[in-house]
Design a protein around this motif. Structure first.
Motif, PDB file in Angstrom:
ATOM      1  N   GLY A 137     -49.572  58.066 -36.468  1.00  0.00           N
ATOM      2  CA  GLY A 137     -48.652  57.525 -35.465  1.00  0.00           C
ATOM      3  C   GLY A 137     -48.590  58.388 -34.222  1.00  0.00           C
ATOM      4  N   LEU A 138     -48.589  59.698 -34.399  1.00  0.00           N
ATOM      5  CA  LEU A 138     -48.588  60.605 -33.251  1.00  0.00           C
ATOM      6  C   LEU A 138     -49.883  60.488 -32.459  1.00  0.00           C
ATOM      7  N   ALA A 139     -51.007  60.333 -33.166  1.00  0.00           N
ATOM      8  CA  ALA A 139     -52.295  60.187 -32.475  1.00  0.00           C
ATOM      9  C   ALA A 139     -52.341  58.899 -31.666  1.00  0.00           C
ATOM     10  N   ARG A 140     -51.575  57.872 -32.093  1.00  0.00           N
ATOM     11  CA  ARG A 140     -51.553  56.597 -31.386  1.00  0.00           C
ATOM     12  C   ARG A 140     -50.357  56.481 -30.437  1.00  0.00           C
ATOM     13  N   SER A 141     -49.719  57.590 -30.148  1.00  0.00           N
ATOM     14  CA  SER A 141     -48.601  57.607 -29.198  1.00  0.00           C
ATOM     15  C   SER A 141     -49.074  58.271 -27.914  1.00  0.00           C
ATOM     16  N   LYS A 142     -48.904  57.600 -26.805  1.00  0.00           N
ATOM     17  CA  LYS A 142     -49.525  58.016 -25.544  1.00  0.00           C
ATOM     18  C   LYS A 142     -49.094  59.391 -25.084  1.00  0.00           C
ATOM     19  N   GLU A 143     -47.819  59.740 -25.296  1.00  0.00           N
ATOM     20  CA  GLU A 143     -47.301  60.993 -24.739  1.00  0.00           C
ATOM     21  C   GLU A 143     -47.411  62.171 -25.697  1.00  0.00           C
TER      22      GLU A 143
END
Length: 584
Positions: free
Chosen positions: A110-116
């Motif tokens: 999820g973090l890898a797929r979060s832009k920021e």
């Protein structure tokens, strides 16, 4: 949760327990006990419990609370925790490392797929195993390919894989690190495939592995035989070769379609590589990483993106509701990205391109359309046009439009295409594939949603009534199309006429809009040959507007700039056709 911290033991003799060393050791033990007590309480107790009894600094509470929240049984709470983590930019390094070391697989993806997200959330990949004694990367790549079953494969892959494996063994013995070496002289061996210098042996092996990775049982073999680590070594070694890296990413993306391999992929360190690639200014690199991460993300994604299906927007998790899909289908000699670039300009230098996407874009659907219509999911499809260098001498009959359309239809349905309103955008033979796909879908009850949700089609110079190519000499036409495609695109092709007649019959009672563009300028092949690939009369579907544009066949789908007529008319058609859907 268990934590282990190893410290040196101390003597039981009290006479030795004096001085600064003793005091430092004592304070260290107190700090360790405090950390263990804090983490145990936060991760064990219900999240709603009071936090006031925990002896921890105020600025550290958020880290542990978010970590606990990310492991909640409530999906909404987990998603909120990941979003809050990704938006945090004021933490100390050690706080990011706490999350990196303690978070679960879902949170990391999820973090890898979060832009920021800060890249400090991702630990470096673990050390790679040493190469076998008296071995090289090239030899191990060959051994990996040789270990895979030669069943369930495309006939061309079988042919060239067996050829490569049989001939390369002698080459390796005679010239270790030569013909199979990524940096060596592979030209003589490459010429044995198709007399095309770019058809190097290592690229051939990777493309063969791409095809193997489309089969689930072969993915298991790749993983069991150390393929994830070997491919990671190759990826890191060839940072200056995007084509090699893209093929490696295709393999990992295909393996990610198998959920039972997700934990292995994550443990091998690929998520940190993908997270970094997602932030690349190179659209192809970012899009390959986005596809792989989307396949790994089962928390927010139901769709699966098979090989050749790339989401250009949105590539990250988003709160923006997606209300419609726009699909881009290239033609022969095209590709998912390069077909849809801005029209080439000699004045635009590569260095400037990389710095300023507003000035030049290598993929206008991602750069321009995504900003103008953020509520769209934009997908670009890539399919094998039988023009890969190493396929040029395959003795097997090439794939027909009918075969390709069924293959693409299956992949698009796996990606959820048809579940929401759709507009198809196609160039050249890609338009014939769109027509064939819709006809095939209309015959299958389970595909009815795709037909009912099709709102419009844009055709860029599609030869609905055939092309003059077949009238040219054999040598000239083979520069553009291989044999089967020339047959299917000739004006007297029965298959093409049947496709046109059937599509008009199918479309007459359907409520979708059509827009046709057609070139008016010849296409130059080298400095000596010019061809008018699709004449105006052939691009006339018989439905919708037909707009001639003063460009050649290759540039009919490449606007010069964002305010050019080609892009603005395309944008207008999409917005008007989807107006009601985008309002809802």
């Amino acid at each position: 949760m268990k934590s282990y911290i190893y410290v040196n033991t101390v003597s039981l003799d009290k006479r030795e327990n004096y001085g600064i060393t003793y005091q430092a050791r004592k304070e260290l033990h107190k700090a360790v006990r405090k950390v263990l007590a804090t983490s145990a309480k936060i991760l064990r107790d219900p999240f709603a419990d009071t936090f006031s009894t925990v002896d921890v600094e105020d600025h550290e509470c958020a880290t542990w609370l978010l970590l606990r929240k990310s492991q909640s049984g409530d999906r909404a709470a987990r998603l909120q925790a990941v979003q809050e983590m990704s938006e945090t930019h004021h933490w100390h390094d050690y706080q990011y490392r706490i999350i990196a070391q303690a978070c679960d697989l879902r949170t990391l993806i999820g973090l890898a797929r979060s832009k920021e997200s800060d890249l400090r959330f991702f630990l470096p990949p673990p050390p790679l195993p040493s190469l076998k004694e008296d071995s090289s990367i090239e030899e191990e790549l060959r051994q990996l390919l040789a270990s895979l079953p030669q069943t369930e494969l495309d006939a061309c892959i079988q042919y060239f894989t067996s050829l490569a494996l049989s001939e390369s063994s002698q080459s390796l013995a005679a010239q270790k690190g030569g013909l199979w070496c990524f940096g060596g002289n592979g030209l003589p061996y490459a010429e044995s495939f198709g007399e095309v210098p770019s058809a190097t042996v290592e690229m051939f092996c990777l493309e063969a592995l791409v095809k193997h990775s489309e089969i689930s049982t072969h993915c298991d073999k790749i993983e069991a035989n150390g393929g994830l680590q070997l491919l990671q070594r190759l990826y890191q070694l060839h940072k200056d070769c995007p084509k090699i890296q893209r093929n490696i990413m295709r393999i990992i993306g295909n393996m990610a379609l198998n959920e039972h391999l997700h934990s292995t992929i994550v443990r091998s360190g690929w998520v940190s590589i993908l997270a970094e690639a997602m932030k690349s200014h190179r659209i192809m690199e970012a899009s390959h990483a986005a596809r792989t991460l989307a396949n790994l993300d089962r928390e927010t994604m139901q769709e699966k993106y098979q090989d050749g299906v790339y989401v250009l927007h949105p590539q990250y998790r988003t709160s923006q509701p997606i209300k419609a899909d726009v699909l881009f289908i290239h033609g022969l000699m095209g590709a998912a990205f390069k077909t849809w670039r801005q029209q080439d300009s000699e004045q635009v230098l590569t260095e400037k391109i990389l710095e300023d996407e507003a000035r030049y874009t290598t993929c206008w659907p991602k750069t321009w359309l995504a900003r103008d219509c953020p509520a769209l999911r934009i997908i670009s499809v890539e399919y094998d046009t039988s023009l890969s260098d190493w396929r040029t001498r395959c003795p097997v009959e090439r794939k027909s439009i009918a075969f390709r359309s069924n293959e693409l239809l299956r992949k698009l349905r796996a990606a959820g295409v048809g579940d929401r309103p759709v507009i198809w955008v196609s160039h050249s033979m890609g338009g014939l594939l769109v027509k064939k796909m819709l006809l095939e879908a209309s015959k299958k009850p389970e595909m009815s949603t795709l037909i009912n949700n099709t709102r419009g089609i844009i055709f860029y110079s599609v030869p609905h009534h055939g092309s003059h190519l077949a009238e040219y000499s054999v040598n000239i036409r083979y520069l553009l199309f291989p044999s089967l495609e020339v047959k299917e695109l000739s004006k007297d092709s029965p298959a093409l006429k049947t496709l046109q007649d059937d599509f008009l019959e199918f479309a007459k009672d359907k409520n979708f809009q059509v827009l046709n563009f057609v070139e008016t300028l010849p296409t130059y092949i080298g400095s000596m040959i010019k061809l008018h690939v699709v004449p105006v009369e052939s691009a006339d579907l018989g439905i919708g507007d037909l707009i001639p544009v003063d460009v050649d066949h290759l540039n009919i789908c490449k606007p010069k700039k964002k305010d050019a007529f080609l892009y603005q008319r395309t944008l207008q058609f999409i917005c008007e056709t989807l107006a009601k859907d985008l309002e809802n």
